[in-house]
Design a protein around this motif. Structure first.
Motif, PDB file in Angstrom:
ATOM      1  N   PHE A 120      35.216 -21.520  34.445  1.00  0.00           N
ATOM      2  CA  PHE A 120      36.246 -20.808  34.358  1.00  0.00           C
ATOM      3  C   PHE A 120      36.936 -20.456  35.541  1.00  0.00           C
ATOM      4  O   PHE A 120      37.538 -19.518  35.936  1.00  0.00           O
ATOM      5  CB  PHE A 120      35.652 -19.425  34.186  1.00  0.00           C
ATOM      6  N   LEU A 168      39.234 -20.169  38.671  1.00  0.00           N
ATOM      7  CA  LEU A 168      40.676 -19.542  38.430  1.00  0.00           C
ATOM      8  C   LEU A 168      41.506 -20.649  38.547  1.00  0.00           C
ATOM      9  O   LEU A 168      42.763 -20.642  37.847  1.00  0.00           O
ATOM     10  CB  LEU A 168      40.891 -18.562  39.771  1.00  0.00           C
ATOM     11  N   PHE A 191      29.243 -16.527  35.088  1.00  0.00           N
ATOM     12  CA  PHE A 191      30.746 -16.300  35.445  1.00  0.00           C
ATOM     13  C   PHE A 191      30.741 -15.338  36.592  1.00  0.00           C
ATOM     14  O   PHE A 191      31.402 -15.390  37.558  1.00  0.00           O
ATOM     15  CB  PHE A 191      31.416 -15.896  34.130  1.00  0.00           C
ATOM     16  N   HIS A 192      30.202 -14.166  36.416  1.00  0.00           N
ATOM     17  CA  HIS A 192      30.128 -13.120  37.140  1.00  0.00           C
ATOM     18  C   HIS A 192      29.749 -13.633  38.672  1.00  0.00           C
ATOM     19  O   HIS A 192      30.418 -13.078  39.601  1.00  0.00           O
ATOM     20  CB  HIS A 192      29.346 -11.931  36.626  1.00  0.00           C
ATOM     21  N   GLU A 225      32.397 -16.045  40.314  1.00  0.00           N
ATOM     22  CA  GLU A 225      34.031 -15.751  40.539  1.00  0.00           C
ATOM     23  C   GLU A 225      33.843 -14.534  41.519  1.00  0.00           C
ATOM     24  O   GLU A 225      34.875 -14.439  42.303  1.00  0.00           O
ATOM     25  CB  GLU A 225      34.535 -15.274  39.447  1.00  0.00           C
ATOM     26  N   TYR A 270      38.179  -8.584  36.022  1.00  0.00           N
ATOM     27  CA  TYR A 270      38.641  -9.858  35.303  1.00  0.00           C
ATOM     28  C   TYR A 270      40.095  -9.814  34.661  1.00  0.00           C
ATOM     29  O   TYR A 270      40.623  -9.139  34.443  1.00  0.00           O
ATOM     30  CB  TYR A 270      37.733  -9.740  34.058  1.00  0.00           C
ATOM     31  N   SER A 271      40.507 -11.109  34.764  1.00  0.00           N
ATOM     32  CA  SER A 271      41.944 -11.343  34.146  1.00  0.00           C
ATOM     33  C   SER A 271      41.830 -11.254  32.639  1.00  0.00           C
ATOM     34  O   SER A 271      40.916 -11.101  31.922  1.00  0.00           O
ATOM     35  CB  SER A 271      42.446 -12.620  34.570  1.00  0.00           C
ATOM     36  N   ARG A 284      42.790 -13.148  30.616  1.00  0.00           N
ATOM     37  CA  ARG A 284      42.169 -14.473  30.099  1.00  0.00           C
ATOM     38  C   ARG A 284      40.718 -14.528  29.882  1.00  0.00           C
ATOM     39  O   ARG A 284      40.001 -14.675  28.813  1.00  0.00           O
ATOM     40  CB  ARG A 284      42.853 -15.838  30.828  1.00  0.00           C
ATOM     41  N   ASP A 285      39.978 -13.833  30.957  1.00  0.00           N
ATOM     42  CA  ASP A 285      38.660 -13.790  30.876  1.00  0.00           C
ATOM     43  C   ASP A 285      38.219 -12.745  29.803  1.00  0.00           C
ATOM     44  O   ASP A 285      37.195 -12.871  29.255  1.00  0.00           O
ATOM     45  CB  ASP A 285      38.228 -13.153  32.152  1.00  0.00           C
ATOM     46  N   TRP A 286      38.934 -11.564  30.033  1.00  0.00           N
ATOM     47  CA  TRP A 286      38.679 -10.417  28.911  1.00  0.00           C
ATOM     48  C   TRP A 286      38.637 -11.014  27.485  1.00  0.00           C
ATOM     49  O   TRP A 286      37.794 -10.907  26.643  1.00  0.00           O
ATOM     50  CB  TRP A 286      39.348  -9.385  28.973  1.00  0.00           C
ATOM     51  N   TYR A 308      38.516 -14.225  26.598  1.00  0.00           N
ATOM     52  CA  TYR A 308      37.539 -15.183  26.297  1.00  0.00           C
ATOM     53  C   TYR A 308      36.054 -14.354  26.008  1.00  0.00           C
ATOM     54  O   TYR A 308      35.653 -14.591  25.093  1.00  0.00           O
ATOM     55  CB  TYR A 308      37.225 -16.042  27.447  1.00  0.00           C
ATOM     56  N   PHE A 309      35.664 -13.397  26.776  1.00  0.00           N
ATOM     57  CA  PHE A 309      34.199 -13.090  26.727  1.00  0.00           C
ATOM     58  C   PHE A 309      34.294 -11.888  25.328  1.00  0.00           C
ATOM     59  O   PHE A 309      33.540 -11.914  24.672  1.00  0.00           O
ATOM     60  CB  PHE A 309      33.923 -12.195  27.805  1.00  0.00           C
TER      61      PHE A 309
END
Lengths: 106, 256
Positions: free
Chosen positions: B168, B170, B218-219, B222, B227-228, B230-232, B234-235
């Motif tokens: 993931f 960036l 991930f946490h 990064e 979170y961007s 995109r991250d939100w 995805y998760f």
């Protein structure tokens, strides 16, 4: 609470008149459901496995036809009871609509 | 009508014990029905279901076993892709083999040794610790509670090496991120499908363990205060799939 799938319902109903082999169950279920439930062979045996595990169906006997073994299955008392329970549930659900005036069932 | 040979070939995909008990009966009934495309599809789905249902070990132990196996496979893939993958890659492979054989008491020292000789991860990777803890739990259980798994799992590192994807980060290429998301999404969908077939929580538990480690990794990697989108996304989507697996297990357990 355990619920019963439509295919399971018709498989058990097919066995009410006596033991049947796999193809017999498929045919009877299709007949009794007015061709609505057409159970593929692999699906039937998966259901039979589950029903055996639950004690609702047991193997009855085997016979040889054209050199191939055919296994018959029989519904147990527990299976008959579970089927009757499901039928009562379906009937009560159907009554909700059928007994209502203006639904065209009178 | 479809040739009986095809049915017999598909039946080879079933577990041997199932084939021995039901194989000929299924072929006989297929001959009587006349077969067809629908039967082929049901037979293929049935093979998957038969494998999913063939596990006789308790779902809690099996789910934990499966979850840490996937994490170890992921780590091995990372080692094989890295330029400095040395003896620790072999030790992880040994751990994987012992896990597939269902021998957590032997896998535990191998996993510990792989961490001992392996390089330090930066950012820190919680995966190896979770595998170690999981193996410790499994090692304490009676032997019969931990079963063997398919050797096909070893194909996972091969696939991951073929598609070497940074997870993931960036600045990762969006196409690579999409492939990564697709691979993980496919695993979670597989977990839901297997749950629908096995009718218990084992795959859902494995998916939850896997997702937990992914989120932690991930946490830690990064180090973001936020979170961007995109991250939100995805998760969020992954968490939904894990919840869906539990929901499917809950519903299917109650249907005969």
């Amino acid at each position: 609470m355990t619920t019963m799938s439509e295919a399971t319902y018709f498989i058990l109903a097919a066995l009410l008149d006596g033991p049947l082999h796999g193809y017999g169950i498929i045919q009877r279920a299709a007949e009794q459901s007015r061709q609505r439930v057409k159970i593929p062979v692999a699906t039937l045996y998966r259901a039979v496995d589950r029903l055996q595990e639950a004690g609702l169906v047991v193997p009855d006997r085997e016979e040889i036809v054209d050199g191939r073994a055919r296994r018959y299955y029989r519904i147990t008392d527990q299976g008959t009871e579970a089927l009757a329970e499901e039928a009562r549930r379906l009937s009560a659900a159907a009554d909700l609509v059928i007994r209502r005036p203006g639904m065209g069932f009178a | 009508m479809i040739d009986e040979t095809l049915y017999r070939r598909i039946l080879r995909l079933y577990p041997a014990s199932y084939r021995a008990g039901r194989g000929e009966e299924i072929i006989t009934t297929l001959r009587e029905t006349g077969g067809g495309f629908r039967e082929v599809v049901a037979l293929l789905t049935g093979a998957f279901a038969a494998h999913a249902r063939s596990r006789t070990t308790p779902w809690q132990a099996d789910g934990l076993h499966l979850g840490i196996l996937v994490i170890a496979l992921h780590r091995e893939s990372g080692e094989l892709m890295g330029v400095d993958g040395g003896i620790d890659a072999w030790l992880i492979m040994l751990t994987l083999v012992l896990m597939i054989l269902g021998r957590p008491r032997l896998a535990l020292p191998a996993a510990a040794a792989s961490m001992w000789v392996g390089h330090d991860y930066f950012p820190p990777d919680p995966g190896p610790w979770v595998v170690l803890a999981g193996l410790l739990v499994l090692a304490l259980l009676p032997r019969r509670h931990v079963g063997r798994r398919s050797w096909l799992w070893l194909a996972v590192p091969a696939v991951m090496v073929t598609f070497p994807v940074p997870m993931f980060y960036l600045y990762a290429d969006i196409r690579k991120v999409l492939i990564s998301v697709a691979v993980q999404g496919a695993f979670l969908l597989l977990a839901i499908a297997a749950t629908a077939m096995s009718r218990d929580y084992r795959w859902a538990l494995a998916a939850a363990i896997w997702m937990g480690v992914e989120v932690a990794r991930f946490h830690l990697s990064e180090q973001l205060a936020w979170y961007s989108t995109r991250d939100w996304l995805y998760f969020g989507a992954s968490a939904l799939l894990v919840v869906a697996a539990f929901a499917v297990a809950y519903r299917r357990r109650k249907v005969v």
